[in-house]
Design a protein around this motif. Structure first.
Motif, PDB file in Angstrom:
ATOM      1  N   SER A  29     -65.827 -24.520   7.420  1.00 53.03           N
ATOM      2  CA  SER A  29     -65.592 -23.703   8.611  1.00 53.03           C
ATOM      3  C   SER A  29     -65.345 -24.585   9.818  1.00 53.03           C
ATOM      4  O   SER A  29     -65.976 -25.634   9.981  1.00 53.03           O
ATOM      5  N   ALA A  37     -65.952 -17.585  18.544  1.00 60.98           N
ATOM      6  CA  ALA A  37     -66.266 -16.225  18.086  1.00 60.98           C
ATOM      7  C   ALA A  37     -67.389 -15.585  18.889  1.00 60.98           C
ATOM      8  O   ALA A  37     -67.659 -14.397  18.738  1.00 60.98           O
ATOM      9  N   LYS A 616     -59.931 -24.752   3.937  1.00 67.39           N
ATOM     10  CA  LYS A 616     -60.050 -23.458   4.621  1.00 67.39           C
ATOM     11  C   LYS A 616     -59.063 -23.361   5.783  1.00 67.39           C
ATOM     12  O   LYS A 616     -58.310 -22.387   5.888  1.00 67.39           O
ATOM     13  N   SER A 620     -55.558 -21.195   6.315  1.00 69.27           N
ATOM     14  CA  SER A 620     -55.356 -20.381   7.517  1.00 69.27           C
ATOM     15  C   SER A 620     -54.011 -20.670   8.171  1.00 69.27           C
ATOM     16  O   SER A 620     -53.355 -19.764   8.694  1.00 69.27           O
TER      17      SER A 620
ATOM     18  N   SER B 145     -69.681 -12.045  14.650  1.00 66.49           N
ATOM     19  CA  SER B 145     -69.146 -13.352  15.044  1.00 66.49           C
ATOM     20  C   SER B 145     -69.305 -14.357  13.903  1.00 66.49           C
ATOM     21  O   SER B 145     -68.394 -15.135  13.604  1.00 66.49           O
ATOM     22  N   PHE B 148     -66.759 -13.868  11.344  1.00 61.83           N
ATOM     23  CA  PHE B 148     -65.465 -14.403  11.800  1.00 61.83           C
ATOM     24  C   PHE B 148     -65.402 -15.913  11.567  1.00 61.83           C
ATOM     25  O   PHE B 148     -64.372 -16.446  11.192  1.00 61.83           O
ATOM     26  N   VAL B 149     -66.511 -16.601  11.801  1.00 60.57           N
ATOM     27  CA  VAL B 149     -66.531 -18.049  11.575  1.00 60.57           C
ATOM     28  C   VAL B 149     -66.388 -18.335  10.087  1.00 60.57           C
ATOM     29  O   VAL B 149     -65.550 -19.134   9.658  1.00 60.57           O
ATOM     30  N   GLU B 150     -67.179 -17.641   9.291  1.00 63.00           N
ATOM     31  CA  GLU B 150     -67.195 -17.885   7.849  1.00 63.00           C
ATOM     32  C   GLU B 150     -65.824 -17.648   7.216  1.00 63.00           C
ATOM     33  O   GLU B 150     -65.388 -18.397   6.352  1.00 63.00           O
ATOM     34  N   HIS B 151     -65.113 -16.609   7.665  1.00 64.03           N
ATOM     35  CA  HIS B 151     -63.823 -16.252   7.061  1.00 64.03           C
ATOM     36  C   HIS B 151     -62.642 -16.829   7.833  1.00 64.03           C
ATOM     37  O   HIS B 151     -61.506 -16.446   7.591  1.00 64.03           O
ATOM     38  N   ASP B 152     -62.921 -17.729   8.735  1.00 63.32           N
ATOM     39  CA  ASP B 152     -61.894 -18.368   9.549  1.00 63.32           C
ATOM     40  C   ASP B 152     -60.949 -17.328  10.150  1.00 63.32           C
ATOM     41  O   ASP B 152     -59.719 -17.479  10.109  1.00 63.32           O
ATOM     42  N   GLN B 154     -60.053 -16.844  12.953  1.00 61.16           N
ATOM     43  CA  GLN B 154     -59.664 -17.302  14.292  1.00 61.16           C
ATOM     44  C   GLN B 154     -58.957 -18.637  14.147  1.00 61.16           C
ATOM     45  O   GLN B 154     -59.253 -19.420  13.256  1.00 61.16           O
ATOM     46  N   VAL B 199     -59.621 -11.717   9.572  1.00 61.33           N
ATOM     47  CA  VAL B 199     -60.283 -10.635  10.297  1.00 61.33           C
ATOM     48  C   VAL B 199     -60.666  -9.512   9.332  1.00 61.33           C
ATOM     49  O   VAL B 199     -61.793  -9.015   9.350  1.00 61.33           O
TER      50      VAL B 199
END
Lengths: 729, 215
Positions: A29, A37, A616, A620, B145, B148-152, B154, B199
């Motif tokens: 991450s 976030a 990861k 993305s 939040s 959101f970090v864990e699943h990238d 952002q 998201v």
């Protein structure tokens, strides 16, 4: 994009071999994820300084005109107004709606906006061209033929062809539409300037500010300018420069003696802060009956606004190989328009070249009544990487179910109901060698570690990549390393463009961390009773390679430094990086032939990029690029009105981006393992954004049996193409 | 495209941004924005204590993240500008400033709204405003939040606070959404980097963990 050959290092530095990597290549991450976030990350737009003023720009309302007068008398008397800075003087010519004329600063944002409205600019209008027209309609003074190139014998190639297809293709001008607008906060402390800038170029901005301010009569040297960008809200190639608004902001701060924030309003952002050039082409392409290409002819043109935007190299990927050479003749003409300047937009020129090439070849395959997958496989000898593309094409075909789903165009159109389905594919390439980067690693006696690079994280994961490489090299957990980027007070590193950042920062970090570690090993070698070469850093220990039971913990080892930290620097290492990737994308679409609405049902991206540091964030990048590709394939267009010279959609309601419901199912497959990883690190920012337009356009052609020649594939264009063909069914 | 209801495009512009409220009402269908605005106005009028304010700066008290915050703003100042320029609460971002992109999403009495489309004086009638800064104590992450970090979910992160706030509001009313429902519910937020895949996963996982919006 500049290739940066490095002098050979004294000892060749390497990545750890596959079995020895703890962090590199894992799904990790991003380090700044929690700050972003939770809303705590402070972007340039978020910086509020004590006593800060707000600035607004006054920009041209004329596409082309001479400024006859600038009247600021009313604005000067408006409440709260503290300073006005002229960017252009009366007599100057403006070349696009949105060109900056002056900036002013006031106590509040509302006051600044009022004052900007009170400025009166008088113009003498001049003839303008904002329409995206072919060269023959633009007038000779507005066109420039950039290149005509011939390879092989294209005339013989035409004669050898059993089948020839002629078509016209192209894509509109689009904008960057960064969510964080361009801009900055500027603050003076005596003669020193601090700029919180939303930039892709932290280390390169100070000289630009100094130069701009000197020209404005404010003597300041680059050494007196501090640039800070801890996080930034998107750039995509549009944020390399100090820009007129940056210099104006600093000048206003100087005049007012107060910090000033100047961020572009959304309309101005879309009018003037960068666009991607259009490109159109008439193509004639021929092949033998078995599908082997024999010739490429293209006549292309496009506009980068007031100046040319580079020369395309057509055909793209297929026909770029040297052995054998595909006979080709191509000519490109730049058309100069008054729409505002182009800026580098993620993979400059590649999405356009890709669209033109892959669509023409797809149409030729259709005329040959060949499955395009077979047709492209048949012609891979004309690429620079036949084996990579073959592997990637077959992988992508597997992931989207190409062999089960693909139908010839006529058959797809005969499907019942108004919704027709189709498949399309595309290939792409990019360079991406690392830029010049300098890194400094500091190991403190208490065991803490800092890694400092004058780089920036655009959201790509740069900060995280640096941390991973440093931690891997020092045998530490990621949390043990503090990454410091986003300041020009750190060692200089290149601008983030052309997918060059990850190669630069990962290799300079590997180099610096190795150098720092070597110093530490030399320091502790006596305590462990072996020469430093026999020591290694693993799992938070310094240990003897052959006998890990003889070790010191990281903290114990660092304690032996006494009171003096170790600092070591490193630079971009050619041995750790490479250049040149492939990549294949396939799209499955549904097109409603009654409404003209195109929907992407599924997209597959198969992408290589050498050694992946963080899987990861790499994935993305690919997901994001596919979505950005769906945006420009289906929605995005800077719509210009020739009568008034204005852009009709400088906002986010009518300048369309895909929403979360518009993207379908996306699949990313990264090529990893042997044959890829040993190439070293290669950038990934550009490659996956290149193919979506072509893949989606080809899928639409497959679905409805007719080519929609221009992107974006809006309903009106789809219906027009169907109409030209004689209706839907 | 009628035969494919899941493809229905979520309206998100201006008043259309109220589509999230459609969900809160559990209708799932497009409700005229005008109706909702009228309801808001009627409610506002009944709560109004001073009929005319301005045109100059006026003192207002906003209830933000559980605290009364006093400030002086012009009546035309949006809630977003009040938060960002007057209170240094910069988690809500200014992007389109026209109710299109959702980057400024905050909660007003628990409902997601675009802070750029509301005046600060209209938010100063005792409503509880929650910004992303109020979701979790400093140094802690709200479960949404964290997802959101864990699943990238952002990249540049500029749209992220708006997405998080929209997701929090949605999950409070819809604790067990499907991917399709999440996709519809978050149609009022735009991202340029292309983080929608993350998201979707983040919001569904936050819901699956049963923590969404209930920290």
């Amino acid at each position: 994009m500049a290739e940066t050959p490095k002098p050979p290092a004294q000892a060749t530095i390497e990545w750890p071999p596959a079995g020895r990597r703890r962090l590199i290549g894992q799904r990790i991450s991003r380090l700044d994820g929690p700050a972003k976030a939770s809303g705590r990350a402070k972007y340039s737009y978020d910086v509020n300084r004590p006593g800060m003023l707000h600035a607004k720009l006054v920009f041209s309302t004329q596409a082309r005109a001479r400024i006859t007068a600038i009247d600021t008398s009313a604005a000067e008397k408006m409440p709260g107004v503290r300073a006005i800075h002229l960017i252009l003087q009366p007599g100057a010519e403006v070349r696009w709606v949105g060109q900056e004329i002056l900036a002013l600063a006031a106590d509040t944002e509302e006051q600044a906006r009022d004052a900007a409205r009170a400025v009166k600019i008088s113009y003498e209008p001049l003839p303008h061209l904002v329409a995206d027209v072919p060269p023959e309609q633009a007038g000779t003074e507005r066109v420039q033929q950039l290149r005509e190139q011939t390879e092989g014998d294209p005339d013989a190639g035409l004669q050898q062809a059993d089948v020839i297809f002629e078509g016209e293709y192209g894509c509109a001008v689009i904008t960057h539409c960064c969510l964080e607008a361009h801009g900055q906060v500027a603050e003076w402390n005596e003669d020193n300037l601090t700029v919180w800038a939303s930039t892709q170029n932290v280390s390169g901005l100070a000289p630009q500010f100094a130069q701009g301010l000197q020209a404005a009569g404010i003597p300041v040297q680059a050494s007196q300018v501090r640039v800070l960008t801890p996080v930034m809200g998107g750039g995509f190639g549009s944020k390399f420069a100090a820009d007129t608004w940056g210099v104006a902001c600093a000048a206003l701060a100087r005049k007012a003696g107060r910090p000033v924030k100047l961020m572009l309003e959304r309309d101005h952002e879309l009018l003037a802060a960068g666009s991607r050039p259009s490109m159109y082409a008439r193509v004639r392409v021929g092949a033998k009956r078995d599908g082997t290409l024999t010739v490429w002819h293209s006549e292309s043109w496009g506009t980068g606004g007031p100046s040319a935007a580079g020369t395309p190299n057509l055909p793209y990927v297929i026909g770029a190989g040297r052995n054998p050479v595909l006979p080709k003749r191509s000519r490109h003409t730049a058309v100069f328009t008054d729409i505002g300047p182009a800026r580098a937009w993620r993979a400059p020129n590649h999405p356009q070249m890709c669209l033109i090439t892959m669509c023409a070849l797809d149409d030729l395959a259709a005329k040959l009544q060949m499955d395009p997958l077979d047709f492209f496989l048949k012609n891979l000898q004309y690429t620079e990487r036949p084996e990579v593309y073959r592997e990637e094409l077959l992988k992508a075909a597997d992931l989207i179910g190409w062999r089960e789903k693909w139908r010839p165009r006529e058959e797809a159109l005969r499907a019942k109901g108004p919704v027709k389905r189709g498949l399309g594919l595309s290939l792409h390439t990019w360079g991406g060698r690392g830029h010049n980067s300098t890194c400094q690693v500091t190991i403190h006696p208490d065991g803490s570690v800092e890694v400092a690079i004058g780089s920036q994280d655009l959201g790509t994961g740069t900060r995280t990549v640096i941390g991973i490489v440093a931690a891997e090299t020092l045998g530490l957990p990621l949390e043990a390393v503090t990454v410091k980027i986003g300041s020009n007070e750190y060692p200089p590193s290149g601008a983030s463009g052309g997918s060059t950042t990850v190669g630069g920062v990962s290799s300079s970090t590997r180099d610096a961390a190795t150098n720092a570690l070597n110093q530490l090993l030399a320091k502790v070698a006596p305590a462990l009773g072996v020469p430093a070469e026999q020591l290694e850093a693993r799992e938070g220990r310094i240990q003897v390679k052959d006998d890990p039971s003889r070790n010191l913990s990281w903290k114990q080892a660092c304690a032996r430094l006494g009171t003096t930290p170790i600092t070591a620097s490193g630079q971009t290492q050619a041995s750790l990086i490479s250049s040149g990737v492939g990549g294949v994308q396939m799209a499955e679409v549904a097109v409603d032939v009654e409404t003209g609405i195109v929907r992407v049902e599924k997209m597959v991206a198969v992408q290589d990029c050498g050694l992946i540091i963080d899987l990861k964030t790499a994935e993305s990048q690919c997901y994001g690029a596919m979505i950005m590709g769906i945006c420009y394939a289906l929605y995005e267009e800077k719509i210009m009105d020739q009568l008034t010279g204005h852009c009709l959609n400088p906002d986010m309601e009518f300048y369309k981006l895909a929403g979360i419901g518009d993207i379908g199912e996306l699949v990313v497959h990264m090529m990893t393992g042997p044959r890829y990883e040993e190439r070293g690190v290669i950038g990934l920012g550009e490659p996956p954004v290149i193919s979506p337009g072509a893949a989606i356009s080809n899928a639409v052609a497959n679905a409805i049996g007719v080519r929609v020649p221009y992107l974006p594939l809006t309903p009106d264009r789809v219906l027009a193409a169907l109409e030209a063909k004689g209706g839907a069914v | 495209m009628a035969e494919q209801p899941k493809r229905e495009k979520t309206p998100r512009g201006g008043g259309n941004g109220l589509s999230r409220r459609d969900f809160l009402k559990g209708t799932g269908a497009a409700v005229s924005a005008g109706v909702l605005v009228t309801e808001d106005l009627l409610r506002a009028q009944t709560q109004r204590t001073s009929p005319v304010v301005g045109p100059g700066p006026v003192p207002v008290t906003l209830r933000i993240n559980g605290q009364p915050r006093q400030l002086t703003v012009e009546p035309r100042t949006t809630l977003l500008d009040a938060l960002r320029n007057h209170l240094d609460l910069t988690g809500a971002k200014k992007v389109c400033d026209r109710g299109t992109c959702g980057a400024c999403t905050v909660l007003l009495d628990g409902r997601a709204i675009y802070a750029c489309t509301m005046l600060a004086i209209d938010a100063a009638r005792g409503q509880e405003i929650t910004t992303i800064e109020g979701l979790a104590p400093q140094e802690q992450l709200h479960p949404v939040s964290a997802a959101f970090v864990e699943h990238d979910a952002q990249q540049c992160g500029f749209c992220t606070p708006g997405f998080v706030m929209a997701a929090v509001a949605y999950l409070r009313e819809n604790p067990n959404p499907t991917y399709e429902q999440v996709t519809h519910a978050l149609g009022g937020n735009l991202c340029r980097c292309g983080t929608y895949m993350g998201v979707r996963h983040a919001v569904v996982e936050a819901a699956l963990r049963g923590k969404g919006g209930r920290s």
